[in-house]
Write an enzyme that holds these catalytic residues in place. Structure first.
Site, PDB file in Angstrom:
ATOM      1  N   LYS A   1      35.330  97.048  39.476  1.00  0.00           N
ATOM      2  CA  LYS A   1      36.615  96.954  38.766  1.00  0.00           C
ATOM      3  C   LYS A   1      36.553  95.768  37.798  1.00  0.00           C
ATOM      4  O   LYS A   1      36.055  94.708  38.167  1.00  0.00           O
ATOM      5  CB  LYS A   1      37.734  96.715  39.795  1.00  0.00           C
ATOM      6  CG  LYS A   1      39.079  96.317  39.208  1.00  0.00           C
ATOM      7  CD  LYS A   1      40.015  95.840  40.326  1.00  0.00           C
ATOM      8  CE  LYS A   1      41.386  95.450  39.905  1.00  0.00           C
ATOM      9  NZ  LYS A   1      41.778  94.354  39.219  1.00  0.00           N
TER      10      LYS A   1
ATOM     11  N   LYS B   1      38.826  89.294  36.017  1.00  0.00           N
ATOM     12  CA  LYS B   1      38.333  87.986  35.572  1.00  0.00           C
ATOM     13  C   LYS B   1      37.594  87.280  36.703  1.00  0.00           C
ATOM     14  O   LYS B   1      36.683  86.504  36.468  1.00  0.00           O
ATOM     15  CB  LYS B   1      39.462  87.114  35.019  1.00  0.00           C
ATOM     16  CG  LYS B   1      40.607  86.866  35.966  1.00  0.00           C
ATOM     17  CD  LYS B   1      41.652  85.999  35.281  1.00  0.00           C
ATOM     18  CE  LYS B   1      42.894  85.864  36.136  1.00  0.00           C
ATOM     19  NZ  LYS B   1      43.692  87.097  36.237  1.00  0.00           N
TER      20      LYS B   1
ATOM     21  N   LYS C   1      42.772  86.648  50.397  1.00  0.00           N
ATOM     22  CA  LYS C   1      42.257  85.389  49.847  1.00  0.00           C
ATOM     23  C   LYS C   1      41.739  84.489  50.960  1.00  0.00           C
ATOM     24  O   LYS C   1      40.711  83.835  50.805  1.00  0.00           O
ATOM     25  CB  LYS C   1      43.324  84.689  49.012  1.00  0.00           C
ATOM     26  CG  LYS C   1      43.559  85.473  47.731  1.00  0.00           C
ATOM     27  CD  LYS C   1      44.374  84.748  46.703  1.00  0.00           C
ATOM     28  CE  LYS C   1      44.376  85.555  45.406  1.00  0.00           C
ATOM     29  NZ  LYS C   1      45.683  85.926  44.946  1.00  0.00           N
TER      30      LYS C   1
END
Ligand code: ADP
Ligand code: TRP
Length: 322
Positions: free
Chosen positions: A190, A193, A110
């Protein structure tokens, strides 16, 4: 056997979540005492809107129940209804080495993507350890991406036991759910969301139709033979039996099969597959108080299990009166 898992309430569930996680979660209730929670504390590391967070938790409770989770057998609760989890997270964070957290792939990814990390994101694995260790579960079914978090949980449990010289926590075994394979999204990556490439389990029919019609395909003409290792055929295969699949793939290889027809059939199968769950979900959505009762009963039952374990941890650490 006690089984525990959680899903972060940070979005609307898609068919990748269903085939990769939820379906297995529901199946586990046949095998032991299952505890699942809607991880709304965890969602605070990404969702910053209060109404949105509440909404996701409510929707996800409906999703679980619609997919066949039986609240008589399974415990389903909202994480923030068991706030002692946060006390345990503090207790555990004091035995968690910085280096352990600095090595977390999910955190590093991240940060690498440019996210400005806050302490919550850094400490996420400690909260996850608290989620788990408060119940001393035998197995924790998770996707491959959570494997390292489970290893960290084992490490943290061991450090607490070692520090205070008492075996309060059992070291849980990860049960890596080898999903049907990663479910591809409408753009071929993949399904996630984060990529906006999902087919939502319970989206309106119009929206689903639009998403299915938008699944990427190449420009092979109808008459030409088609490759079957593509997103469209993989998605279609989720809803087909083995012999149907062989027949469809043979037709694709022979040529003369149009992508539009495959998409239409995929949409029909998808609606058909989730149809009974959709009905059940609509029915439950009309009874919000009953759903709330299921969650609060779940939190009460969860606490019956976690209470003695938390008390042992406090006692071992010398918190509160002897
Ligand atoms: P997302 O990638 O949409 O944010 P999460 O990371 O919240 O999904 O995943 C929740 C659960 O669903 C995890 O157990 C994960 O392994 C599973 N899952 C998510 N996406 C997929 C996919 N495309 N295929 C299979 N399983 C998936
Ligand atoms: N981190 C998990 C995920 O993103 C969700 C989760 C939070 C979890 N706490 C947990 C999973 C405890 C299993 C056990 O998918």
């Amino acid at each position: 056997m006690r089984i525990l898992s959680g899903i972060q309430t940070s979005g609307t569930l898609h068919i990748g979540n269903y085939f990769g996680a939820m379906r297995q979660h529901v199946a586990w209730q046949e095998r032991g005492e299952v505890i699942y929670f809607l991880a709304d504390y965890h969602s605070m590391t990404s969702v910053r809107d209060a109404a949105e967070r509440r909404g996701y938790a409510r929707e996800m409770a409906l999703d679980y129940l619609a997919c066949g989770l039986d609240p008589q057998r399974a415990i389903l609760y909202r994480q923030s209804d068991v706030p002692e989890t946060c006390e345990l997270a503090w207790i555990l964070t004091t035995v968690t080495p910085m280096g352990l957290l600095q090595r977390a792939h999910s955190y590093k990814d991240k940060v690498a993507q440019g996210l400005q990390p806050d302490h919550g994101l850094f400490a996420y694995p400690v909260l996850m350890a608290a989620d788990i260790l408060q119940y001393n579960p035998d197995v924790v079914p998770v996707g491959q991406d959570q494997k390292q978090h489970l290893e960290m949980t084992r490490d943290i449990a061991g450090r607490f036991n070692h520090t205070y010289g008492v075996e309060v926590f059992a070291l849980p075994d990860p049960e890596i759910v080898e999903s049907v394979a990663v479910v591809p999204g409408t753009d071929g990556r993949k399904m996630s969301k984060a990529y906006g490439n999902t087919l939502e389990m319970f989206a309106g029919k119009k929206a689903l139709k639009k998403a299915v019609m938008g699944v990427v395909t190449d420009s092979t003409p109808v008459e030409a033979p088609k490759k079957t290792d593509t997103a469209l055929f993989q998605l279609w295969s989720l809803f087909a039996e083995k012999d149907e699949r062989e027949e469809m793939f043979a037709r694709a290889r022979a040529g003369g099969l149009g992508y539009g027809d495959v998409k239409k059939d995929l949409l029909a199968r998808l609606l058909d597959f989730f149809g009974p769950m959709r009905e059940r979900r609509d029915e439950l959505a009309g009874r919000p108080d009953d759903v709330e009762d299921i969650l609060s009963d779940g939190a009460r039952r969860a606490r019956e299990i976690s209470g003695p374990i938390l008390a042992a941890a406090r006692d071992a650490a010398g918190l509160g009166p002897a």
